[in-house]
Design an enzyme around this catalytic site. Structure first.
Site, PDB file in Angstrom:
ATOM      1  N   THR A 125       0.831  -1.212   0.000  1.00 58.18           N
ATOM      2  CA  THR A 125       0.000   0.000   0.000  1.00 58.18           C
ATOM      3  C   THR A 125       0.860   1.254   0.000  1.00 58.18           C
ATOM      4  O   THR A 125       1.991   1.250   0.515  1.00 58.18           O
ATOM      5  CB  THR A 125      -0.900  -0.001   1.250  1.00 58.18           C
ATOM      6  OG1 THR A 125      -1.492   1.288   1.402  1.00 58.18           O
ATOM      7  CG2 THR A 125      -0.114  -0.306   2.528  1.00 58.18           C
ATOM      8  N   ASP A 126       0.295   2.352  -0.506  1.00 52.42           N
ATOM      9  CA  ASP A 126       1.023   3.631  -0.456  1.00 52.42           C
ATOM     10  C   ASP A 126       1.184   4.125   0.988  1.00 52.42           C
ATOM     11  O   ASP A 126       2.020   4.987   1.260  1.00 52.42           O
ATOM     12  CB  ASP A 126       0.327   4.697  -1.307  1.00 52.42           C
ATOM     13  CG  ASP A 126      -1.089   5.042  -0.858  1.00 52.42           C
ATOM     14  OD1 ASP A 126      -1.617   4.365   0.036  1.00 52.42           O
ATOM     15  OD2 ASP A 126      -1.669   6.006  -1.406  1.00 52.42           O
ATOM     16  N   GLU A 127       0.387   3.572   1.919  1.00 51.91           N
ATOM     17  CA  GLU A 127       0.451   4.070   3.301  1.00 51.91           C
ATOM     18  C   GLU A 127       1.799   3.780   3.969  1.00 51.91           C
ATOM     19  O   GLU A 127       2.121   4.389   4.989  1.00 51.91           O
ATOM     20  CB  GLU A 127      -0.687   3.485   4.136  1.00 51.91           C
ATOM     21  CG  GLU A 127      -2.035   3.932   3.621  1.00 51.91           C
ATOM     22  CD  GLU A 127      -3.178   3.765   4.619  1.00 51.91           C
ATOM     23  OE1 GLU A 127      -2.919   3.534   5.809  1.00 51.91           O
ATOM     24  OE2 GLU A 127      -4.333   3.874   4.183  1.00 51.91           O
ATOM     25  N   TYR A 150      -1.500  -0.366  11.156  1.00 51.94           N
ATOM     26  CA  TYR A 150      -1.737  -1.059   9.877  1.00 51.94           C
ATOM     27  C   TYR A 150      -0.574  -0.858   8.927  1.00 51.94           C
ATOM     28  O   TYR A 150       0.026  -1.824   8.422  1.00 51.94           O
ATOM     29  CB  TYR A 150      -3.034  -0.549   9.227  1.00 51.94           C
ATOM     30  CG  TYR A 150      -3.128  -0.851   7.745  1.00 51.94           C
ATOM     31  CD1 TYR A 150      -3.259  -2.157   7.286  1.00 51.94           C
ATOM     32  CD2 TYR A 150      -3.055   0.184   6.792  1.00 51.94           C
ATOM     33  CE1 TYR A 150      -3.321  -2.435   5.918  1.00 51.94           C
ATOM     34  CE2 TYR A 150      -3.123  -0.092   5.433  1.00 51.94           C
ATOM     35  CZ  TYR A 150      -3.256  -1.396   4.996  1.00 51.94           C
ATOM     36  OH  TYR A 150      -3.304  -1.670   3.650  1.00 51.94           O
ATOM     37  N   LYS A 154       2.313  -3.438   7.326  1.00 52.10           N
ATOM     38  CA  LYS A 154       2.530  -3.629   5.887  1.00 52.10           C
ATOM     39  C   LYS A 154       3.982  -3.297   5.515  1.00 52.10           C
ATOM     40  O   LYS A 154       4.580  -3.973   4.678  1.00 52.10           O
ATOM     41  CB  LYS A 154       1.571  -2.750   5.077  1.00 52.10           C
ATOM     42  CG  LYS A 154       0.096  -3.104   5.190  1.00 52.10           C
ATOM     43  CD  LYS A 154      -0.281  -4.432   4.555  1.00 52.10           C
ATOM     44  CE  LYS A 154      -0.216  -4.430   3.051  1.00 52.10           C
ATOM     45  NZ  LYS A 154      -0.723  -5.714   2.485  1.00 52.10           N
TER      46      LYS A 154
END
Ligand code: NAD
Ligand code: DAU
Length: 337
Positions: A125-127, A150, A154
């Protein structure tokens, strides 16, 4: 002939990916390996449940024996979607996030080595890049700066993937995508939550000042990106995917309300998310250049179609609201315990 182990295929993006690949690639079979957590819904794939190139295996990626048994079915490649995916839940309890996203990924990486897969795709994810200021874009070179439990889980998984490539030469690819929307998204995320609440004239909770920015991409464009990374991605590389569609949460909320013909008085400003990332925006030029990929669904078309899908699928929404969807496994496959 490829035999893909698709983890998390009963979730939002995994189910869209499986449907897309079965429809477009007759040379690939899919084993959907999913634990059926609260986010896994067999109804997402009911139309292809009996497809000759599809098989569902109920299993948990944190269980090595489960994973090895599935791999022994002849798996040639792994596309790893399975995750705890909701930021708010990770703030309530990070335990399941570390177990599934970090330990589960480690199990898959070990299995990928043991069974000598041709390609291992980590759907990230970009997060993991953290939060942007008013300008700039995340590139693949942006340092990891995860802010939520989260995104930290990741990012931890991504580092393990890169370490397995570096140390063991495992042919891995990592994809990092921005916020997805589309059919079959669990109604805890902004777009399906707001659409399904508004359909019942219920209020919608906007966190903080609603000025946070997300870069929206239709799930179909993400799926074609993951497919391109699997087929053509260079081992060891990372590819960003985004929709080139930045919107503040408040502007998006107004748009959804207007499209549904509801009053803006249904907006409720509520306490902000802890540690709320302010802005995400993706530079996806590497994927465009090296994979020949592009986002194709315009936000206007995609959002209209998505709202129409939720309106036409009230039985799917009801199955989640009354928790009946959690009984679909027993109904379809019997109680195997
Ligand atoms: P989701 O929450 O809708 O689905 C997750 C799926 O994983 C569910 O079917 C669930 O049952 C399964 N799962 C969870 N824990 C498992 C375990 N221990 N073993 C086996 N299966 C398990 O998630 P999503 O939104 O479809 O996201 C899929 C992937 O894409 C995730 O890795 C997520 O981090 C990533 N991603 C999501 C977005 C987005 O906007 N939703 C954007 C970029 C990346
Ligand atoms: O950027 C990719 C990520 O996008 C994925 O990795 C995650 O799995 C996915 O959940 C998503 O994360 P976000 O936290 O950005 O998505 P969410 O839909 O939860 O929230 C979008 C924005 O809307 C965010 O700024 C928080 C805000 N929000 C969300 C909800 C659920 C609200 O204001 N009210 C809400 O009720």
């Amino acid at each position: 002939m490829s035999i893909l182990l698709v983890t998390g295929g009963c979730g939002f993006i995994g189910s869209n990916f499986i449907r897309h690949l079965l429809a477009t690639d007759p040379a690939t079979s899919i084993i959907n390996f999913d634990a059926l957590t609260y986010a896994g819904n067999l109804a997402n794939l009911v139309d292809i449940a009996k497809h000759p190139r599809y098989r569902f295996v109920k299993g948990d990626i944190t269980d090595r024996d489960n994973v090895r048994a599935a791999m022994a079915l002849g798996v040639t490649d792994i596309i790893h979607f399975a995750a705890e995916s909701h930021v708010d839940r990770s703030i309530q309890d990070s335990g399941p996030f570390v177990r599934t996203n970090v330990n589960g990924t480690q199990n898959l990486l070990d299995a990928a080595r043991e069974f000598s897969v041709k390609k291992y795709v980590q759907v990230s994810t970009d997060e993991v890049y953290g939060s942007l200021g008013a300008t700039g874009l995340f590139t693949e070179e942006t340092p990891l700066h995860a802010n939520s439990p989260y995104s930290a889980s990741k990012a931890g998984a991504d580092l393990l993937v890169q370490a397995y490539h570096h140390t063991f030469g495992l042919p891995t690819v990592i994809t990092r995508c921005s916020n997805n929307y589309g059919p079959f998204q669990f109604p805890e995320k902004l777009i399906p939550l707001f659409v399904t609440n508004l359909m019942r004239d219920e209020p919608v909770p906007v966190y903080g000042d609603g000025q946070q920015i997300r870069d929206w991409i239709h799930v179909h464009d993400h799926c074609t990106g993951v497919e391109a990374a699997w087929r053509n991605g260079t081992a060891g590389e990372v590819y960003n995917f985004g929709g080139k569609c930045e919107k503040t949460n408040l502007d998006l909320t107004h748009l959804i309300i207007d499209l549904l013909g509801k009053p803006r008085t249904l907006i409720r400003y509520v306490a902000d998310r802890l540690g709320h990332d302010r802005r995400y925006a993706i530079d996806c030029s590497k994927a465009e250049r090296e994979l020949g990929w592009q986002p194709k669904v315009s936000f206007e078309t995609g959002l209209n179609e998505t709202i129409a899908w939720y309106k036409a699928n009230s039985a799917w929404i009801d199955g989640i609201r009354n928790k009946e969807y959690m009984t679909y496994f027993e109904k379809q496959y019997g109680n195997l315990k």
